[in-house]
Scaffold this motif. Structure first.
Motif, PDB file in Angstrom:
ATOM      1  N   ALA A  73       0.651  -1.430   0.101  1.00  0.00           N
ATOM      2  CA  ALA A  73       0.063   0.093   0.017  1.00  0.00           C
ATOM      3  C   ALA A  73       0.724   1.175  -0.014  1.00  0.00           C
ATOM      4  O   ALA A  73       0.238   2.254   0.050  1.00  0.00           O
ATOM      5  N   ILE A  74       2.072   0.971   0.180  1.00  0.00           N
ATOM      6  CA  ILE A  74       3.002   2.407  -0.095  1.00  0.00           C
ATOM      7  C   ILE A  74       3.020   3.046  -1.378  1.00  0.00           C
ATOM      8  O   ILE A  74       3.240   2.629  -2.367  1.00  0.00           O
ATOM      9  N   ASP A  75       2.774   4.092  -1.278  1.00  0.00           N
ATOM     10  CA  ASP A  75       2.439   5.265  -2.509  1.00  0.00           C
ATOM     11  C   ASP A  75       3.959   5.579  -2.912  1.00  0.00           C
ATOM     12  O   ASP A  75       4.197   5.667  -4.374  1.00  0.00           O
ATOM     13  N   ASP A  76       4.844   6.042  -2.164  1.00  0.00           N
ATOM     14  CA  ASP A  76       6.126   6.526  -2.481  1.00  0.00           C
ATOM     15  C   ASP A  76       7.156   5.506  -2.813  1.00  0.00           C
ATOM     16  O   ASP A  76       7.166   4.326  -2.179  1.00  0.00           O
ATOM     17  N   TRP A  77       7.631   5.551  -4.146  1.00  0.00           N
ATOM     18  CA  TRP A  77       8.329   4.385  -4.731  1.00  0.00           C
ATOM     19  C   TRP A  77       9.613   4.198  -3.959  1.00  0.00           C
ATOM     20  O   TRP A  77       9.990   2.860  -4.031  1.00  0.00           O
ATOM     21  N   CYS A  78      10.274   5.167  -3.601  1.00  0.00           N
ATOM     22  CA  CYS A  78      11.569   4.811  -2.949  1.00  0.00           C
ATOM     23  C   CYS A  78      11.445   4.511  -1.409  1.00  0.00           C
ATOM     24  O   CYS A  78      12.096   3.518  -1.089  1.00  0.00           O
ATOM     25  N   GLU A  79      10.136   4.692  -0.823  1.00  0.00           N
ATOM     26  CA  GLU A  79       9.958   4.057   0.387  1.00  0.00           C
ATOM     27  C   GLU A  79       9.591   2.695   0.464  1.00  0.00           C
ATOM     28  O   GLU A  79       9.878   1.943   1.054  1.00  0.00           O
ATOM     29  N   ALA A  80       8.811   2.389  -0.849  1.00  0.00           N
ATOM     30  CA  ALA A  80       8.654   0.902  -1.034  1.00  0.00           C
ATOM     31  C   ALA A  80       9.817   0.128  -1.254  1.00  0.00           C
ATOM     32  O   ALA A  80       9.982  -1.073  -0.510  1.00  0.00           O
ATOM     33  N   ILE A  81      10.551   0.629  -1.906  1.00  0.00           N
ATOM     34  CA  ILE A  81      12.051  -0.051  -2.192  1.00  0.00           C
ATOM     35  C   ILE A  81      12.628  -0.214  -1.011  1.00  0.00           C
ATOM     36  O   ILE A  81      13.508  -1.436  -0.481  1.00  0.00           O
ATOM     37  N   PHE A  82      12.907   0.920  -0.111  1.00  0.00           N
ATOM     38  CA  PHE A  82      13.582   0.943   1.186  1.00  0.00           C
ATOM     39  C   PHE A  82      13.036   0.107   2.356  1.00  0.00           C
ATOM     40  O   PHE A  82      13.743  -1.010   2.603  1.00  0.00           O
ATOM     41  N   ALA A  83      11.633   0.137   2.271  1.00  0.00           N
ATOM     42  CA  ALA A  83      11.088  -0.885   2.969  1.00  0.00           C
ATOM     43  C   ALA A  83      11.217  -2.390   2.975  1.00  0.00           C
ATOM     44  O   ALA A  83      11.424  -3.031   3.479  1.00  0.00           O
ATOM     45  N   GLY A  84      11.132  -2.739   1.566  1.00  0.00           N
ATOM     46  CA  GLY A  84      11.069  -3.890   0.995  1.00  0.00           C
ATOM     47  C   GLY A  84      12.379  -4.675   1.173  1.00  0.00           C
ATOM     48  O   GLY A  84      12.736  -5.662   1.689  1.00  0.00           O
ATOM     49  N   ASN A  85      13.526  -3.955   0.544  1.00  0.00           N
ATOM     50  CA  ASN A  85      14.700  -4.283   0.362  1.00  0.00           C
ATOM     51  C   ASN A  85      15.783  -4.099   1.601  1.00  0.00           C
ATOM     52  O   ASN A  85      16.634  -4.853   1.791  1.00  0.00           O
ATOM     53  N   VAL A  86      15.712  -3.074   2.185  1.00  0.00           N
ATOM     54  CA  VAL A  86      16.566  -2.604   3.291  1.00  0.00           C
ATOM     55  C   VAL A  86      16.112  -3.204   4.638  1.00  0.00           C
ATOM     56  O   VAL A  86      16.940  -3.700   5.431  1.00  0.00           O
ATOM     57  N   VAL A  87      14.784  -3.228   4.741  1.00  0.00           N
ATOM     58  CA  VAL A  87      14.122  -3.522   6.227  1.00  0.00           C
ATOM     59  C   VAL A  87      13.619  -5.080   6.070  1.00  0.00           C
ATOM     60  O   VAL A  87      14.039  -6.004   6.902  1.00  0.00           O
ATOM     61  N   PHE A  88      12.670  -5.138   5.441  1.00  0.00           N
ATOM     62  CA  PHE A  88      11.722  -6.497   5.455  1.00  0.00           C
ATOM     63  C   PHE A  88      12.436  -7.589   4.924  1.00  0.00           C
ATOM     64  O   PHE A  88      12.561  -8.487   5.832  1.00  0.00           O
ATOM     65  N   MET A  91      14.806   9.007   5.624  1.00  0.00           N
ATOM     66  CA  MET A  91      15.229   7.483   5.809  1.00  0.00           C
ATOM     67  C   MET A  91      15.193   7.027   7.027  1.00  0.00           C
ATOM     68  O   MET A  91      14.824   5.902   7.412  1.00  0.00           O
ATOM     69  N   GLN A  92      15.643   7.677   7.967  1.00  0.00           N
ATOM     70  CA  GLN A  92      15.534   7.352   9.605  1.00  0.00           C
ATOM     71  C   GLN A  92      14.233   7.358   9.818  1.00  0.00           C
ATOM     72  O   GLN A  92      13.984   6.601  10.577  1.00  0.00           O
ATOM     73  N   GLY A  93      13.535   8.242   9.305  1.00  0.00           N
ATOM     74  CA  GLY A  93      12.117   8.180   9.707  1.00  0.00           C
ATOM     75  C   GLY A  93      11.511   6.840   9.292  1.00  0.00           C
ATOM     76  O   GLY A  93      10.488   6.095  10.121  1.00  0.00           O
ATOM     77  N   TRP A  94      11.699   6.620   8.005  1.00  0.00           N
ATOM     78  CA  TRP A  94      11.129   5.208   7.358  1.00  0.00           C
ATOM     79  C   TRP A  94      11.622   4.072   8.296  1.00  0.00           C
ATOM     80  O   TRP A  94      10.829   2.922   8.425  1.00  0.00           O
ATOM     81  N   LEU A  95      12.989   4.140   8.726  1.00  0.00           N
ATOM     82  CA  LEU A  95      13.415   2.899   9.822  1.00  0.00           C
ATOM     83  C   LEU A  95      12.491   2.894  10.936  1.00  0.00           C
ATOM     84  O   LEU A  95      12.211   1.854  11.410  1.00  0.00           O
TER      85      LEU A  95
END
Length: 389
Positions: free
Chosen positions: A249-264, A329-333
């Motif tokens: 459901a993430i709309d921001d494409w950078c947040e989507a890749i960050f949350a998927g590949n860096v965190v999840f 990005m720290q906020g996304w983390l």
């Protein structure tokens, strides 16, 4: 005897209007000159990707050729809150006699990204076909040698429920997170890397689905539909399901890749694949499942993560927006790390299901946390306080 009538045959007439007839200053050039290569020489990868998706800030003098119903055209930069240098510069004004040229290459920082995997159409088909070929051969060999007869009943149930459930993660993220982010990214270098990431996940889901069908035919009592109930209602999987659905459901494409590949993926995906399935399977007489799950693990660890690091490292080192990007990005983390850790911990009960147990859950989670902290260091971010949970 009559004289044969001469037939009228069309004759070619060269008007110098055909392709390649006109000579111009670069007629004999053997390389493109509309971009500057990242290294000393242009690569085939750059020729196939750089500025294939044009940018009105550089050469697209007539503006975007297409747009959306609300008047937005092409690939708006505001589809992510992250910025690369030059993003705030207005598109050049074109008018009769202006020549049509925009800013000098690369026009803005997004165009500096290069995928270290050098992905484009040929590499996608070549890599995925090789993986599918190897996986198919492994399964067929297992069928012929009756390898599945070594499985005990508890392991059969584990695979039909838990390994089968992971195909929902791969399918959902591949189709609704990565494919969506690919369309929103501003350059073809990003598009190619992310779309290949999407294909990796979709192919991995297909591998598991076909494997599930094979096991339904080969293993007596194997329930090929058990994964549906597991994904829908098993308490151990609801944390993963909640996070996976939130990611799509993430709309921001950078947040989507960050949350998927860096965190999840480091905190949940690798925990399940590397620290559970690939560890427990051989101990329970299963040497086939690790080859399928291992192919997906290689996709992420050696290819998808490999492009993710430089993509975000460019943004955290950006000459104009580095501090702003790092703060975002720290906020996304802070938002995604607690959710992913909670999802990982809800999986803990399935570590006790096989007869021959894998290494301790806490040891696997600690290893994932350590690797995750290393990834953050690579892209110049600090591990959030939530990682200590």
């Amino acid at each position: 005897m009559t004289t044969p009538t001469e037939r009228s045959v069309p004759k070619p007439v060269f008007t110098d209007a055909e392709a390649g007839a006109k000579e111009f200053p670069d007629s004999d050039a053997r390389r493109f000159n509309y971009y500057t290569p990242q290294k000393r020489k242009q690569t085939h990868y750059e020729d196939m990707t750089v500025e294939v998706q044009p940018d009105p800030r550089h050469y697209l003098s007539q503006g975007w050729l297409y747009g959306f119903a609300d008047g937005i055209g092409g690939y708006p930069l505001n589809w992510t809150v992250l910025k690369a240098w030059g993003s705030d510069r207005p598109e050049p004004e074109r008018f009769p006699g202006s020549g049509g040229k925009g800013y000098d290459w690369p026009a803005l920082g997004w165009h500096e990204f290069r995928d270290p995997n050098e992905e484009w159409e040929l590499t996608l088909y070549r890599y995925n076909s090789n993986v599918v070929r190897q996986v198919t051969q492994n399964i067929e060999q297992a069928r012929q040698t009756k390898a599945f007869e070594q499985w005990n009943r508890n392991w059969v149930v584990f695979v039909e429920r838990n390994v089968g459930a992971w195909m929902h993660v791969d399918h959902g993220l591949g189709l609704y997170l990565y494919a969506n982010a690919n369309r929103r990214a501003p350059t073809n270098m990003h598009n190619n890397a992310i779309s290949v990431n999407s294909m990796h996940r979709i192919r991995a889901a297909q591998d598991l689905a076909l494997y599930n069908l094979t096991l339904s035919e080969e293993v007596p009592g194997f329930n090929g539909t058990a994964h549906l109930e597991t994904w829908s209602s098993d308490p151990a999987w609801q944390g993963v399901r909640e996070v996976a659905e939130a990611l799509t459901a993430i709309d921001d494409w950078c947040e989507a890749i960050f949350a998927g590949n860096v965190v999840f993926e480091p905190l949940v995906g690798e925990l399940f694949r590397s620290h559970l399935v690939q560890q427990a399977a051989p101990r329970n007489g299963d040497f086939v499942t690790p080859t399928i799950v291992g192919a997906a693990e290689y996709d992420f660890a050696e290819r998808d993560l490999r492009y993710t690091r430089p993509m975000f490292e460019l943004l955290t080192n950006d000459r104009e927006f580095a501090d702003q990007n790092r703060a975002i990005m720290q906020g996304w983390l802070s938002a995604w790390v607690p959710r992913c850790l909670a999802a990982a911990r809800t999986l803990q009960p399935i570590w006790s299901q096989p007869d021959q147990k894998p290494p301790r859950f806490e040891d696997g989670l600690d290893a994932c946390k350590s690797r995750f902290a290393g990834i953050l260091s690579d892209i110049n971010l600090e591990a959030p306080e939530e990682l200590a949970q």
